[in-house]
Design an enzyme around this catalytic site. Sequence first.
Site, PDB file in Angstrom:
ATOM      1  N   ASN A  51       0.899  -1.167   0.000  1.00  0.00           N
ATOM      2  CA  ASN A  51       0.000   0.000   0.000  1.00  0.00           C
ATOM      3  C   ASN A  51       0.933   1.211   0.000  1.00  0.00           C
ATOM      4  O   ASN A  51       1.607   1.478   0.992  1.00  0.00           O
ATOM      5  CB  ASN A  51      -0.866  -0.038   1.251  1.00  0.00           C
ATOM      6  CG  ASN A  51      -1.981   0.978   1.285  1.00  0.00           C
ATOM      7  OD1 ASN A  51      -2.613   1.151   2.316  1.00  0.00           O
ATOM      8  ND2 ASN A  51      -2.255   1.667   0.183  1.00  0.00           N
ATOM      9  N   GLN A 108      -2.117   6.753  -1.726  1.00  0.00           N
ATOM     10  CA  GLN A 108      -2.475   7.931  -0.943  1.00  0.00           C
ATOM     11  C   GLN A 108      -1.288   8.877  -0.797  1.00  0.00           C
ATOM     12  O   GLN A 108      -0.130   8.450  -0.848  1.00  0.00           O
ATOM     13  CB  GLN A 108      -2.958   7.550   0.469  1.00  0.00           C
ATOM     14  CG  GLN A 108      -4.403   7.126   0.575  1.00  0.00           C
ATOM     15  CD  GLN A 108      -4.566   5.628   0.609  1.00  0.00           C
ATOM     16  OE1 GLN A 108      -3.607   4.902   0.813  1.00  0.00           O
ATOM     17  NE2 GLN A 108      -5.780   5.150   0.399  1.00  0.00           N
ATOM     18  N   ASN A 113      -6.600  10.624  -0.857  1.00  0.00           N
ATOM     19  CA  ASN A 113      -6.679   9.505  -1.787  1.00  0.00           C
ATOM     20  C   ASN A 113      -6.114   9.891  -3.147  1.00  0.00           C
ATOM     21  O   ASN A 113      -5.893  11.069  -3.440  1.00  0.00           O
ATOM     22  CB  ASN A 113      -8.123   9.045  -1.947  1.00  0.00           C
ATOM     23  CG  ASN A 113      -8.588   8.168  -0.807  1.00  0.00           C
ATOM     24  OD1 ASN A 113      -7.786   7.511  -0.148  1.00  0.00           O
ATOM     25  ND2 ASN A 113      -9.885   8.148  -0.560  1.00  0.00           N
ATOM     26  N   CYS A 124      -5.825   6.243   7.797  1.00  0.00           N
ATOM     27  CA  CYS A 124      -5.204   5.205   6.966  1.00  0.00           C
ATOM     28  C   CYS A 124      -4.199   4.474   7.837  1.00  0.00           C
ATOM     29  O   CYS A 124      -3.203   5.065   8.273  1.00  0.00           O
ATOM     30  CB  CYS A 124      -4.519   5.815   5.744  1.00  0.00           C
ATOM     31  SG  CYS A 124      -3.576   4.612   4.778  1.00  0.00           S
ATOM     32  N   GLY A 125      -4.450   3.202   8.106  1.00  0.00           N
ATOM     33  CA  GLY A 125      -3.609   2.443   9.018  1.00  0.00           C
ATOM     34  C   GLY A 125      -2.205   2.196   8.500  1.00  0.00           C
ATOM     35  O   GLY A 125      -1.217   2.408   9.213  1.00  0.00           O
ATOM     36  N   ASN A 126      -2.077   1.738   7.256  1.00  0.00           N
ATOM     37  CA  ASN A 126      -0.753   1.530   6.687  1.00  0.00           C
ATOM     38  C   ASN A 126      -0.006   2.853   6.596  1.00  0.00           C
ATOM     39  O   ASN A 126       1.204   2.922   6.807  1.00  0.00           O
ATOM     40  CB  ASN A 126      -0.857   0.890   5.301  1.00  0.00           C
ATOM     41  CG  ASN A 126      -1.262  -0.564   5.370  1.00  0.00           C
ATOM     42  OD1 ASN A 126      -0.863  -1.290   6.263  1.00  0.00           O
ATOM     43  ND2 ASN A 126      -2.079  -1.002   4.426  1.00  0.00           N
ATOM     44  N   ASN A 148     -15.152   1.823   2.209  1.00  0.00           N
ATOM     45  CA  ASN A 148     -14.150   0.821   1.859  1.00  0.00           C
ATOM     46  C   ASN A 148     -14.793  -0.551   2.013  1.00  0.00           C
ATOM     47  O   ASN A 148     -15.496  -0.792   3.002  1.00  0.00           O
ATOM     48  CB  ASN A 148     -12.945   0.930   2.794  1.00  0.00           C
ATOM     49  CG  ASN A 148     -12.311   2.302   2.776  1.00  0.00           C
ATOM     50  OD1 ASN A 148     -11.611   2.654   1.831  1.00  0.00           O
ATOM     51  ND2 ASN A 148     -12.560   3.099   3.813  1.00  0.00           N
ATOM     52  N   GLU A 153     -10.689  -0.112  -1.850  1.00  0.00           N
ATOM     53  CA  GLU A 153     -10.660   1.118  -1.070  1.00  0.00           C
ATOM     54  C   GLU A 153     -11.422   2.258  -1.741  1.00  0.00           C
ATOM     55  O   GLU A 153     -11.408   2.411  -2.968  1.00  0.00           O
ATOM     56  CB  GLU A 153      -9.219   1.549  -0.809  1.00  0.00           C
ATOM     57  CG  GLU A 153      -8.476   0.634   0.150  1.00  0.00           C
ATOM     58  CD  GLU A 153      -7.242   1.289   0.730  1.00  0.00           C
ATOM     59  OE1 GLU A 153      -7.331   2.468   1.134  1.00  0.00           O
ATOM     60  OE2 GLU A 153      -6.190   0.621   0.778  1.00  0.00           O
ATOM     61  N   CYS A 173      -4.578  -2.804   3.360  1.00  0.00           N
ATOM     62  CA  CYS A 173      -5.343  -1.714   3.966  1.00  0.00           C
ATOM     63  C   CYS A 173      -5.353  -1.935   5.474  1.00  0.00           C
ATOM     64  O   CYS A 173      -5.957  -2.899   5.957  1.00  0.00           O
ATOM     65  CB  CYS A 173      -6.765  -1.669   3.413  1.00  0.00           C
ATOM     66  SG  CYS A 173      -7.804  -0.390   4.158  1.00  0.00           S
ATOM     67  N   THR A 208      -6.626  -0.018   8.083  1.00  0.00           N
ATOM     68  CA  THR A 208      -7.925   0.135   8.740  1.00  0.00           C
ATOM     69  C   THR A 208      -8.881  -0.959   8.292  1.00  0.00           C
ATOM     70  O   THR A 208      -9.742  -1.398   9.059  1.00  0.00           O
ATOM     71  CB  THR A 208      -8.540   1.515   8.456  1.00  0.00           C
ATOM     72  OG1 THR A 208      -8.627   1.727   7.044  1.00  0.00           O
ATOM     73  CG2 THR A 208      -7.723   2.623   9.101  1.00  0.00           C
TER      74      THR A 208
END
Length: 283
Positions: free
Chosen positions: A14, A47, A67, A76-78, A197, A215, A224, A226
């Site tokens: 990602n 992103q 985005n 955005c977790g990653n 998502n 996403e 992803c 999250t």
Amino acid sequence: MNTLKFTKMHGLGNDFMVIDAVSQDFTPEDAPIAEWADRFRGVGFDQLLVVGRSETEGVDFRYRIFNADGSEVGQCGNGARCFARFVADKGLTDKKEICVETANGVIFPKLSDNGMVTVNMGKPKFMPSEIPFVPESGEGDDACIYGVHLESGIQPVSCVNMGNPHAVIVVDDVECAPVRETGSLIEPHRQFPERVNVGFMQVVGRTAIRLRVFERGVGETQACGTGACAAVVAGIRLGLLDEGKTVEVVLPGGTLYIEWACGGDVMMTGPAEAVFEGELAYS
């Protein structure tokens, strides 16, 4: 003409364009983000992450996410893991655990000596108004399963907000799941006023799942963060996964480790890597 330095990073494939807005001036609203995101004519990324100073007392940084289509999102977790790795590598902080402000709240990434980053992603939300989601099948608030009305019929989904909205679908085989076809129908669906998502989850065991995510504003990605959190939370609420245990989430780009006990915060652990440094000019 403006000159901008950036770093290309990724978390399990990602990928992100990361901009230091602490050491240089940058206004994302004036930037051609969609052009930069183009993988053939631009930098190419899922992103754009903007690193800024927070004006809130006790908070180290402000974290903004855009985005590939230029729309701003709340989490955005990653990206959060890459954010933490970036500020450490660039010498913007010497802390192992930092406090980061996002559009949807505060998160606490923690860097480990082994290169992994753990992020406290906060508490998941389930109420339709918090997703947001508009029920049309008579479900009550806080239901584990809702129906999304498609032309082909009603698609059962579990709705979770992890700082951004997620709809999780349980499938028998994630490799054969219609990620693009169904994801592209649900992502802009009228029942999700802010779009959504869409995760496709195959349960492998009580502490292991496989996951693919379509996403919002991007399409299917390699990973992803999250989405992994939302899938594990949904699996626990549905009784498919063990509460309070570390769940292995295998995505196309690699593996994340998620832990959640009902009522508590979701913890996510995974890698974050820099790919290259770059500089571009834009007007």
